[in-house]
Design an enzyme around this catalytic site. Structure first.
Site, PDB file in Angstrom:
ATOM      1  N   ASP A 123      20.721  82.811  11.948  1.00  0.00           N
ATOM      2  CA  ASP A 123      19.609  83.308  11.194  1.00  0.00           C
ATOM      3  C   ASP A 123      18.149  83.163  11.935  1.00  0.00           C
ATOM      4  OD1 ASP A 123      20.329  83.939   8.755  1.00  0.00           O
ATOM      5  OD2 ASP A 123      19.581  81.787   7.743  1.00  0.00           O
ATOM      6  N   ASP A 146      11.853  78.167  23.542  1.00  0.00           N
ATOM      7  CA  ASP A 146      12.805  77.023  23.486  1.00  0.00           C
ATOM      8  C   ASP A 146      13.168  76.197  22.261  1.00  0.00           C
ATOM      9  OD1 ASP A 146      13.734  77.561  26.152  1.00  0.00           O
ATOM     10  OD2 ASP A 146      12.215  76.366  27.199  1.00  0.00           O
ATOM     11  N   HIS A 180      23.372  69.198  35.006  1.00  0.00           N
ATOM     12  CA  HIS A 180      22.785  67.740  34.925  1.00  0.00           C
ATOM     13  C   HIS A 180      23.722  67.173  36.233  1.00  0.00           C
ATOM     14  CE1 HIS A 180      22.534  69.269  30.965  1.00  0.00           C
ATOM     15  NE2 HIS A 180      21.555  68.186  31.004  1.00  0.00           N
TER      16      HIS A 180
HETATM   17  N1  GLN Z   1      12.673  75.857  29.645  1.00  0.00           N
HETATM   18  C1  GLN Z   1      12.824  74.483  29.876  1.00  0.00           C
HETATM   19  C2  GLN Z   1      13.561  74.281  31.173  1.00  0.00           C
HETATM   20  O1  GLN Z   1      14.046  75.183  31.741  1.00  0.00           O
HETATM   21  C3  GLN Z   1      13.837  74.240  28.887  1.00  0.00           C
HETATM   22  C4  GLN Z   1      14.376  72.769  28.934  1.00  0.00           C
HETATM   23  C5  GLN Z   1      15.199  72.025  27.928  1.00  0.00           C
HETATM   24  O2  GLN Z   1      15.900  72.960  27.414  1.00  0.00           O
HETATM   25  N2  GLN Z   1      15.225  70.827  27.947  1.00  0.00           N
HETATM   26  O3  GLN Z   1      13.197  73.228  31.678  1.00  0.00           O
END
Ligand code: GLN
Ligand code: ZN
Length: 652
Positions: A550, A493, A589
């Site tokens: 990249d 991430d 969200h």
């Molecule tokens: N892998 C994390 C999750 O699923 C990613 C969270 C994020 O992008 N803030 O919670």
């Protein structure tokens, strides 16, 4: 530094401004009644407009600065109410003065303060700048503003500002607010160095006109170090939270005016020295390994298209493969289990058993939904940065070090105080446990080095990129261990990559260069058949799309559902993109459950600009803040939409 952590006003030509909230005045009065004279702070009119955006549907050619005429009268009203309440000072924050502004934008400052001049009469007016250097043209403008009697500079993050003041001089009879104490980090000030800077400035602005200050507001630091019960005294001696910073400002001012508190200064000098030489801070082996990485390039040997072919042979996924971003709902039960384990109320065996049960539940849940690439759900993680920080050397954690992030949301960033290394594997145990429960691929789940860096308090005795390379090295080892343990899809991430983008264009390329490089270090040593994913929490990356390409991940999943059009326009404009991409098909969200049709529409829109064989189908972020009762129907609809489109595409 990202400024997106505020609610962005959306403005247009028809807008009418009026004086609505009297908060500033009310707070000024409240303090005054308690016998405290404060400087009321307002966002400056020009920065307010420059940090706003066009409301939907407003012609792109519309200049937000043309609203200045309309907003100035409201500022006049506020100022006159403040005056009536007895204020003798007022502060306008104009942080946009540190940006690359064109001459029209700069002229707006001159216009605005000329228009305000009369109403400011009788007040001391401070214009504050912060977060970076003030460019020389902006410096000329701000020092020449009418009606303004004081100007503040960030002398911590504005490394060139001191030189600028020396070279261009400072107007006589104006106050210079010298921001020598870092308002954005948690390190104790190097008091003797600050005192030297202040003495230099005193020689320019004059003894009466120099004011000692923090580099910016203290919103970005935790409140008080005395609340930290778990940090050892050595580390504590290196730190200063808001309360300590105020003391530093006071002591510096006293040292200039009255007399130096020798005991305070020498304790500070001792702490500075101990931090420099502490073996907890310095790890030669890590320093050498990380700097060896910087010189050379890191590239996966095979181009992405061929890698995707090799991965497909192994993974055998359908087109429009479905996946999620990593976390699954964090239930009360889960939080309790983690807490009890932390407090040693349950044994390690009990903890492991409980977490494995949760993983098994989540794996089964995804299988039943017929998702293609599964996750373990991150039940063992409190936070995507803290979880790794706790297992890496060089990190410390506060118990009460909360700072505001988005609006009313708060975070408790880790403190990186020393060279970073990974004593042992961090995620392999859980990922392999999950993989043993299914024949479908489990995505290993890591947080990338740039995000760990950007969401921590970072050392100020090293350049940011040096620390980032050290974290990259630790994460590279983790990636390799995951691969060796049989995990063939690994997501790293980089949710916060964009947040670290410097404010000034001239510095952005350098940042993006090392940030991308750090990411590649973590991922470039894997086999072609190992699929590297990354995830980003911003769809607003049209300007950094080339850096994202990249990064050379095999698949990028991004937050998209709230501004799909913007993202799609990048590809419509002809950016060539060959890697896998999963623009979020629904907004996690919100508790709202998107319908199959709606998700189908969203996928179709993407299919119009992206090749069908690179497109992934996924929500736009992790599911940890949702409930299982929301996640289940939403994901079911998502999978149904993907399956429907597969059938349609196959028969087309
Ligand atoms: N892998 C994390 C999750 O699923 C990613 C969270 C994020 O992008 N803030 O919670
Ligand atoms: Zn995200």
């Amino acid at each position: 530094m990202d400024w997106s952590h505020y609610i962005v006003p959306e403005l247009g030509p028809d807008l009418k401004f009026s004086y609505a909230s009297h908060k500033t005045v009310a707070e000024y009065k409240e303090a005054k009644e308690l016998g405290i004279e404060t400087i009321p702070v307002l966002i400056g009119p020009v920065s307010y407009l420059l940090l706003s955006k066009l409301a939907e549907g407003v012609e792109i050619s519309f200049s937000l600065l043309s609203l200045l005429q309309k907003i100035i009268p409201v500022y006049k009203e506020v100022v006159s109410e403040l005056k009536a309440a007895g204020a003798t000072w007022v502060q306008f924050d104009e942080p946009t003065l540190v940006l690359d502004l064109d001459s029209d934008q700069l002229k707006a400052f001159t216009d605005a303060y000329t228009q305000l001049e009369e109403s400011l009469h009788g007040l001391n007016v401070l214009v504050e700048t912060y977060f970076a250097d003030v460019p020389s043209d902006a410096y000329r403008v701000v020092t020449g503003l009418r009606g303004v009697s004081a100007i503040g500079f960030d002398l911590v993050h504005g490394e060139k500002t001191l030189k600028l003041i020396q070279n261009l001089g400072f107007p006589p009879n104006k106050y210079l607010f010298a921001g020598v104490v870092d308002g954005r980090n948690i390190w104790a000030n190097d008091l003797s160095a600050s005192l030297r800077t202040l003495k230099t400035l005193e020689g320019i602005a004059g003894k009466e006109k120099l004011v000692v200050s923090t580099s910016c507001s203290l919103l970005h630091t935790p409140v008080d170090l005395v609340n930290e019960t778990k940090l050892d005294s050595e580390i504590k001696s290196w730190l200063a939270f808001a309360a300590q910073k105020i003391m530093e400002v006071n002591e510096l001012a006293k040292a200039l005016r009255v007399e130096k508190n020798e005991a305070f200064f020498s304790a500070n000098a001792v702490a500075q020295a101990s931090r420099k030489s502490s073996p907890r801070v310095n790890d030669k082996a890590v320093q050498e390994a990380a700097s060896a990485l910087m010189g050379s390039d890191h590239q996966r040997p095979t181009p992405v298209t061929s890698r995707l072919d090799a991965q497909q042979k192994k993974l055998n996924l359908p087109i429009l493969p479905t996946t999620t971003i990593g976390s699954f709902p964090q239930t009360m039960d889960l939080r309790r289990i983690r807490r009890e384990y932390k407090e040693s109320k349950i044994s390690e065996a009990e903890y492991v058993k409980a977490i494995k049960e949760e993983i098994s539940k989540v794996v089964q849940f995804q299988e039943e939904l017929d998702i293609d690439v599964l996750v373990h759900g991150e039940p063992e993680r409190n936070d995507m940065v803290e979880y790794f920080g706790e297992q890496l050397k060089g990190f410390a954690f506060t118990v009460n070090g909360w700072v505001q992030s988005y609006g009313s949301r708060c975070v408790k960033p880790p403190i990186i105080y020393g060279d970073v290394s990974r004593p042992k594997p961090m995620t392999v145990f859980w990922s392999t446990a999950a993989q043993s429960m299914t024949t479908r691929p489990i995505k290993g789940m890591l947080t990338g080095p740039v995000t760990i860096l950007n969401w921590s308090f970072v050392r100020n005795d090293r350049l940011r990129f040096e620390t980032c390379y050290q974290i990259a090295l630790a994460m590279k080892n983790e990636v390799e261990d995951l691969e060796a343990a049989g995990i063939s899809v690994i997501q790293i991430d980089e949710a916060a990559l964009r947040e670290g983008l410097p404010l000034r264009k001239s510095e952005q390329a350098f940042y993006l260069d090392w940030a991308v490089h750090a990411f590649r270090i973590t991922s470039c040593y894997v086999k072609d058949t190992t699929q590297i994913h990354t995830h980003m929490c911003y769809s607003n990356f049209n300007d950094i799309i080339h850096s994202i390409i990249d990064m050379d991940a095999d698949v990028v999943t991004i937050e998209n559902s709230r501004s799909a059009e913007k993202l799609l326009s990048v590809f419509r404009e002809g950016v060539r993109y060959h890697a896998g991409i999963g623009p979020g098909v629904y907004d996690i969200h919100s508790p709202r459950i998107p319908s199959t049709e709606e998700i189908g529409d969203s996928i179709n829109k993407m299919l119009a600009v992206l090749e069908k064989n690179v497109l992934w189908v996924n929500p736009d972020c992790g599911l940890k803040t949702r409930k299982f009762s929301e996640v289940k129907p939403a994901l079911a609809n998502m999978v149904a939409a993907a399956q429907l489109l597969r059938t349609q595409l196959a028969s087309a």
